[in-house]
Design an enzyme around this catalytic site. Structure first.
Site, PDB file in Angstrom:
ATOM      1  N   ARG A 174      15.019   7.711 -36.908  1.00 48.32           N
ATOM      2  CA  ARG A 174      15.422   8.224 -36.576  1.00 48.32           C
ATOM      3  C   ARG A 174      17.072   7.015 -36.183  1.00 48.32           C
ATOM      4  NH1 ARG A 174      10.701   7.937 -33.758  1.00 48.32           N
ATOM      5  NH2 ARG A 174       9.717   9.935 -33.698  1.00 48.32           N
ATOM      6  N   LYS A 199       9.551   5.735 -30.429  1.00 49.57           N
ATOM      7  CA  LYS A 199      10.110   5.389 -29.225  1.00 49.57           C
ATOM      8  C   LYS A 199       8.447   5.063 -28.216  1.00 49.57           C
ATOM      9  CE  LYS A 199      10.997  10.666 -30.047  1.00 49.57           C
ATOM     10  NZ  LYS A 199      11.086  12.226 -29.721  1.00 49.57           N
ATOM     11  N   HIS A 267      19.907  13.985 -37.678  1.00 44.61           N
ATOM     12  CA  HIS A 267      18.824  14.772 -37.394  1.00 44.61           C
ATOM     13  C   HIS A 267      17.325  15.375 -38.478  1.00 44.61           C
ATOM     14  CE1 HIS A 267      14.724  13.498 -35.098  1.00 44.61           C
ATOM     15  NE2 HIS A 267      14.715  14.727 -35.188  1.00 44.61           N
ATOM     16  N   ARG A 270      16.300  12.489 -41.353  1.00 43.54           N
ATOM     17  CA  ARG A 270      15.010  13.131 -41.308  1.00 43.54           C
ATOM     18  C   ARG A 270      13.706  14.014 -41.258  1.00 43.54           C
ATOM     19  NH1 ARG A 270      11.311   9.440 -37.615  1.00 43.54           N
ATOM     20  NH2 ARG A 270       9.348  10.645 -36.434  1.00 43.54           N
ATOM     21  N   HIS A 293       4.775   9.272 -36.204  1.00 42.19           N
ATOM     22  CA  HIS A 293       4.299  10.100 -35.272  1.00 42.19           C
ATOM     23  C   HIS A 293       3.114   9.352 -34.834  1.00 42.19           C
ATOM     24  CE1 HIS A 293       6.495  13.617 -37.201  1.00 42.19           C
ATOM     25  NE2 HIS A 293       7.239  13.156 -36.179  1.00 42.19           N
ATOM     26  N   TYR A 302       5.197  19.394 -41.250  1.00 40.00           N
ATOM     27  CA  TYR A 302       5.667  19.196 -42.623  1.00 40.00           C
ATOM     28  C   TYR A 302       5.385  20.356 -43.572  1.00 40.00           C
ATOM     29  CZ  TYR A 302       9.000  16.465 -40.519  1.00 40.00           C
ATOM     30  OH  TYR A 302       9.526  16.028 -39.262  1.00 40.00           O
TER      31      TYR A 302
END
Length: 327
Positions: A174, A199, A267, A270, A293, A302
């Site tokens: 990110r 995150k 983004h 990514r 994730h 994806y």
């Protein structure tokens, strides 16, 4: 960042003092115990302010803890309906409901009622949109200084932008993760991986391929500023920490040079990293770990992107598909 979080936590809310204090305590817990991102914190604070303002009108007076704990599902639905009428989209409503559930759970843990009313309300359906990856050739071109040849920007700035965008596409980072790298942790020389903070403050090790390491080394060699080990690797034109906005503007310039659509954002690089790995036979679990994730279901989007790409190619290339023939 800590100052911004504290400012968010200490703001006022249209509720009686005991409920307002509980809201601030919950936000403080999110900020300093769970290390919520400042933007997440601001969004949740805004959600609680809007809900408590709604309760002033809905109940005829500011709510206290007891009134909040006594709310029924119909009250929560009334709030969501009011927000919908004001033009709020489903995705934002889902986030608001998540914020209310989180706070209601916090109150329950403190001994004030339970959160059942908030969990009894079904959230609005949201359309599942697929990220739009950039083609492999164009994605690689964004990480090349040659793509912006003739730009009036200084060569070291072009090298810096190429290195940052190379990390987004070549390592799946990110923007915040790339800009959070310290100079002393740069993947140069024999160091072929990097520890990034994603995150929720979660850290993960990410391998960095040779072309990206070379781009970072090129930027470091050209950068006119001293890059101290404990300071940001990527700096702006005046030597301060590089902002995400500058990276977005660089990508906008590249969109013009490459003829890419507006969806080709930093983004999207990514997304392209994950999509191209999957198309090349990459393992979904491994891609999940590389992206950071928390849930495999987030990464599984994806698989739908790749399937969609395959069908588009089939419809474009297969002779019978082109002629519109059927079974």
């Amino acid at each position: 960042m800590a100052e911004a979080s504290e400012k968010t936590v200490m703001q006022d809310f249209p509720a009686k003092p005991d409920l307002a204090e509980s809201i601030r305590a919950w936000l403080s817990r999110l900020a300093f115990e769970r290390r919520a991102a400042p933007k997440t914190l601001q969004a949740y604070a805004r959600d609680l302010r809007q809900f408590t303002q709604f309760l002033v009108e809905h109940l005829g007076e500011p709510a206290d803890r007891a009134a909040f704990a006594a709310l029924a599902p119909m009250d929560v639905r009334a709030f969501l309906a009011a927000r919908r009428r004001s033009g709020i989209e489903s995705r934002s409503l889902m986030r608001q409901l998540a914020a209310l559930r989180g706070f209601a759970r916090h109150l329950a843990q403190e001994g004030y009622g339970d959160a059942a009313a908030f969990f009894a309300v079904r959230g609005p359906r949201t359309a599942k949109t697929l990220p739009r990856p950039i083609g492999a050739e164009d994605a690689r071109a964004t990480a090349s200084t040659a793509t912006r040849a003739g730009s009036p920007r200084e060569p070291w700035i072009l090298a810096r932008d190429a290195a940052v965008l190379g990390l987004l596409y070549g390592a799946g980072l990110r923007i915040s993760e790339a800009l959070g790298i310290r100079a002393g942790d740069a993947p140069v020389g024999d160091r072929d991986s990097i520890l990034v903070t994603g995150k929720g403050g979660k850290q993960r090790a990410v391998p960095v391929i040779v072309p990206v390491r070379a781009a970072i080394a090129d930027y470091r060699a050209q950068c006119p500023y001293v890059l101290n080990d404990d300071e940001p690797l990527f700096v702006g034109a005046r030597g301060g920490a590089l902002s995400a906005r500058v990276v977005q503007l660089a990508m906008a310039e590249l969109r013009g040079a490459l003829g890419l659509p507006d969806s080709a954002t930093p983004h999207a690089l990514r997304h392209s990293f994950a999509t191209h790995l999957l198309a090349g036979g990459g393992d979904l679990r491994a891609i999940q770990e590389l992206l950071g994730h928390a849930s495999l279901s987030t990464t599984q989007i994806y698989t739908r992107i790749d399937a969609s790409r395959i069908m588009e190619s089939y419809n474009a290339m297969h002779p019978r598909a082109r002629r519109g023939e059927s079974g």
